[in-house]
Scaffold this motif. Structure first.
Motif, PDB file in Angstrom:
ATOM      1  N   ALA A   1      27.876  18.380   2.055  1.00 38.02           N
ATOM      2  CA  ALA A   1      28.898  17.709   1.265  1.00 38.02           C
ATOM      3  C   ALA A   1      30.270  18.120   1.787  1.00 38.02           C
ATOM      4  N   PRO A   2      31.290  17.268   1.648  1.00 31.40           N
ATOM      5  CA  PRO A   2      32.641  17.638   2.079  1.00 31.40           C
ATOM      6  C   PRO A   2      33.103  18.908   1.371  1.00 31.40           C
ATOM      7  N   ILE A   3      33.989  19.645   2.023  1.00 34.99           N
ATOM      8  CA  ILE A   3      34.459  20.902   1.452  1.00 34.99           C
ATOM      9  C   ILE A   3      35.143  20.663   0.107  1.00 34.99           C
ATOM     10  N   ALA A   4      35.828  19.513  -0.051  1.00 38.04           N
ATOM     11  CA  ALA A   4      36.477  19.225  -1.329  1.00 38.04           C
ATOM     12  C   ALA A   4      35.461  19.133  -2.454  1.00 38.04           C
ATOM     13  N   THR A   5      34.312  18.545  -2.181  1.00 36.03           N
ATOM     14  CA  THR A   5      33.256  18.442  -3.186  1.00 36.03           C
ATOM     15  C   THR A   5      32.682  19.810  -3.507  1.00 36.03           C
ATOM     16  N   ARG A   6      32.472  20.621  -2.482  1.00 33.79           N
ATOM     17  CA  ARG A   6      31.880  21.946  -2.715  1.00 33.79           C
ATOM     18  C   ARG A   6      32.845  22.888  -3.420  1.00 33.79           C
ATOM     19  N   LEU A   7      34.136  22.750  -3.156  1.00 31.21           N
ATOM     20  CA  LEU A   7      35.109  23.622  -3.815  1.00 31.21           C
ATOM     21  C   LEU A   7      35.195  23.344  -5.312  1.00 31.21           C
ATOM     22  N   ALA A   8      34.862  22.122  -5.730  1.00 34.04           N
ATOM     23  CA  ALA A   8      34.932  21.775  -7.150  1.00 34.04           C
ATOM     24  C   ALA A   8      33.974  22.622  -7.980  1.00 34.04           C
ATOM     25  N   THR A   9      32.902  23.106  -7.364  1.00 34.89           N
ATOM     26  CA  THR A   9      31.921  23.926  -8.090  1.00 34.89           C
ATOM     27  C   THR A   9      31.798  25.329  -7.494  1.00 34.89           C
ATOM     28  N   ALA A  10      32.769  25.711  -6.664  1.00 33.39           N
ATOM     29  CA  ALA A  10      32.700  27.023  -6.010  1.00 33.39           C
ATOM     30  C   ALA A  10      32.880  28.149  -7.025  1.00 33.39           C
ATOM     31  N   ASP A  11      32.263  29.288  -6.731  1.00 32.86           N
ATOM     32  CA  ASP A  11      32.292  30.457  -7.611  1.00 32.86           C
ATOM     33  C   ASP A  11      33.050  31.586  -6.918  1.00 32.86           C
ATOM     34  N   VAL A  12      34.218  31.936  -7.449  1.00 31.27           N
ATOM     35  CA  VAL A  12      35.051  32.973  -6.833  1.00 31.27           C
ATOM     36  C   VAL A  12      34.338  34.320  -6.825  1.00 31.27           C
ATOM     37  N   ALA A  13      33.629  34.646  -7.907  1.00 34.34           N
ATOM     38  CA  ALA A  13      32.923  35.932  -7.975  1.00 34.34           C
ATOM     39  C   ALA A  13      31.840  36.020  -6.894  1.00 34.34           C
ATOM     40  N   LYS A  14      31.109  34.923  -6.682  1.00 31.29           N
ATOM     41  CA  LYS A  14      30.108  34.922  -5.612  1.00 31.29           C
ATOM     42  C   LYS A  14      30.776  35.017  -4.249  1.00 31.29           C
ATOM     43  N   GLY A  15      31.948  34.410  -4.125  1.00 29.34           N
ATOM     44  CA  GLY A  15      32.684  34.508  -2.877  1.00 29.34           C
ATOM     45  C   GLY A  15      33.122  35.927  -2.588  1.00 29.34           C
ATOM     46  N   GLN A  16      33.521  36.634  -3.617  1.00 32.02           N
ATOM     47  CA  GLN A  16      33.901  38.040  -3.445  1.00 32.02           C
ATOM     48  C   GLN A  16      32.705  38.872  -2.994  1.00 32.02           C
ATOM     49  N   ALA A  17      31.533  38.588  -3.562  1.00 31.11           N
ATOM     50  CA  ALA A  17      30.334  39.314  -3.156  1.00 31.11           C
ATOM     51  C   ALA A  17      29.989  39.022  -1.693  1.00 31.11           C
ATOM     52  N   SER A  18      30.133  37.768  -1.277  1.00 30.73           N
ATOM     53  CA  SER A  18      29.845  37.414   0.115  1.00 30.73           C
ATOM     54  C   SER A  18      30.867  38.013   1.067  1.00 30.73           C
ATOM     55  N   PHE A  19      32.085  38.212   0.589  1.00 26.66           N
ATOM     56  CA  PHE A  19      33.132  38.775   1.447  1.00 26.66           C
ATOM     57  C   PHE A  19      32.800  40.189   1.888  1.00 26.66           C
ATOM     58  N   ALA A  20      31.830  40.820   1.232  1.00 28.59           N
ATOM     59  CA  ALA A  20      31.408  42.157   1.656  1.00 28.59           C
ATOM     60  C   ALA A  20      30.939  42.149   3.110  1.00 28.59           C
ATOM     61  N   LYS A  21      30.460  40.982   3.591  1.00 35.77           N
ATOM     62  CA  LYS A  21      30.036  40.874   4.987  1.00 35.77           C
ATOM     63  C   LYS A  21      31.229  40.970   5.935  1.00 35.77           C
ATOM     64  N   CYS A  22      32.425  40.696   5.417  1.00 37.16           N
ATOM     65  CA  CYS A  22      33.635  40.686   6.243  1.00 37.16           C
ATOM     66  C   CYS A  22      34.423  41.992   6.137  1.00 37.16           C
ATOM     67  N   ALA A  23      34.095  42.807   5.126  1.00 31.86           N
ATOM     68  CA  ALA A  23      34.917  43.972   4.813  1.00 31.86           C
ATOM     69  C   ALA A  23      34.898  45.041   5.899  1.00 31.86           C
ATOM     70  N   ALA A  24      33.914  45.026   6.788  1.00 29.41           N
ATOM     71  CA  ALA A  24      33.887  46.017   7.862  1.00 29.41           C
ATOM     72  C   ALA A  24      35.041  45.822   8.834  1.00 29.41           C
ATOM     73  N   CYS A  25      35.565  44.578   8.918  1.00 32.64           N
ATOM     74  CA  CYS A  25      36.627  44.282   9.887  1.00 32.64           C
ATOM     75  C   CYS A  25      37.936  43.855   9.227  1.00 32.64           C
TER      76      CYS A  25
END
Length: 232
Positions: free
Chosen positions: A57-81
């Motif tokens: 689905a387009p990013i605009a459609t996916r952002l309408a139901t995006a979860d910031v808390a889940k995004g923060q949890a996924s950002f743990a993969k980026c925290a090393a750098c």
């Protein structure tokens, strides 16, 4: 003695002939060539490749139901750098505070971006960030970022929503209506021809109004102002 020897030799020869025959027959029955498709199917997993899975689905459609808390949890993969706190220091990668909306590969306290990323130009809008997180190397071939990317489209939307909440707070793009494609950024919508309730075309511009007000040859002239004052 000779008869017994001949008998044994006969049985041995017969056994060899039988074994050879069985070998040929089994080879014909069980083909041992390379299979057309390697591996074994796993139930519940869609195949990849051309036409192998549902389109994202387009990013605009996916952002309408995006979860910031889940995004923060996924950002743990980026925290090393990366750090993402306001005023945080650059590490292996740049600090990501207020990144959404910024120019690509500029600023960030003088971080040494790759030439490949500098050459992209533009800004970190939602679509660019979605493509970058999906595959950094495809987005900017030659980038120094070694992270392979996030293949899950919903997870990328969650991470982007989290990034946007960290000092950027850009308004989210409007999701396209079901079955409609999103118009490219900066494109003005073209109005459709107006129609009345009976389906007949309505006069749409000044030239048509003037033409409609011009009487046909031999017909009396009508003053529009007088027509408006006429009793009904």
């Amino acid at each position: 003695m000779d008869n017994r020897t001949n008998t044994i030799a006969g049985w041995v020869l017969a056994g060899c002939v039988c074994a050879l025959g069985l070998s040929i027959a089994s080879g014909m029955a069980f083909h041992g060539g390379r299979p057309e498709k390697m591996g074994y199917p796993i139930e519940g997993v869609e195949e990849g490749g051309a036409g192998g899975g549902a389109a994202e689905a387009p990013i605009a459609t996916r952002l309408a139901t995006a979860d910031v808390a889940k995004g923060q949890a996924s950002f743990a993969k980026c925290a090393a750098c990366h750090t993402i706190t306001q005023g945080g220091a650059n590490g292996v990668g740049p600090n990501l505070w207020a990144t959404m909306g910024e120019a690509i590969a500029q600023g960030k306290g003088g971080f040494a971006f790759s030439e490949a990323l500098k050459a992209k130009g533009g800004s970190w809008n939602f679509d660019n960030m979605d493509q970058w997180l999906k595959s950094p190397r495809k987005f900017a071939d030659g980038t120094k970022m070694t992270f392979a990317g996030l293949g899950n489209a919903e997870e990328r939307a969650n991470v982007i929503a989290y990034l946007n909440a960290q000092g950027s707070n850009l308004p989210l793009p409007a999701a396209p209506a079901p079955g409609a494609e999103a118009a490219p950024a900066g494109t003005e919508p073209k109005p459709d021809a107006a129609t009345n309730k009976d389906g007949a075309g309505v006069i749409a511009n000044t030239a048509d109004i003037q033409n409609a007000a011009t009487p046909a040859s031999g017909a009396p002239s009508i003053d529009p102002a007088a027509a408006q004052r006429a009793p009904k």
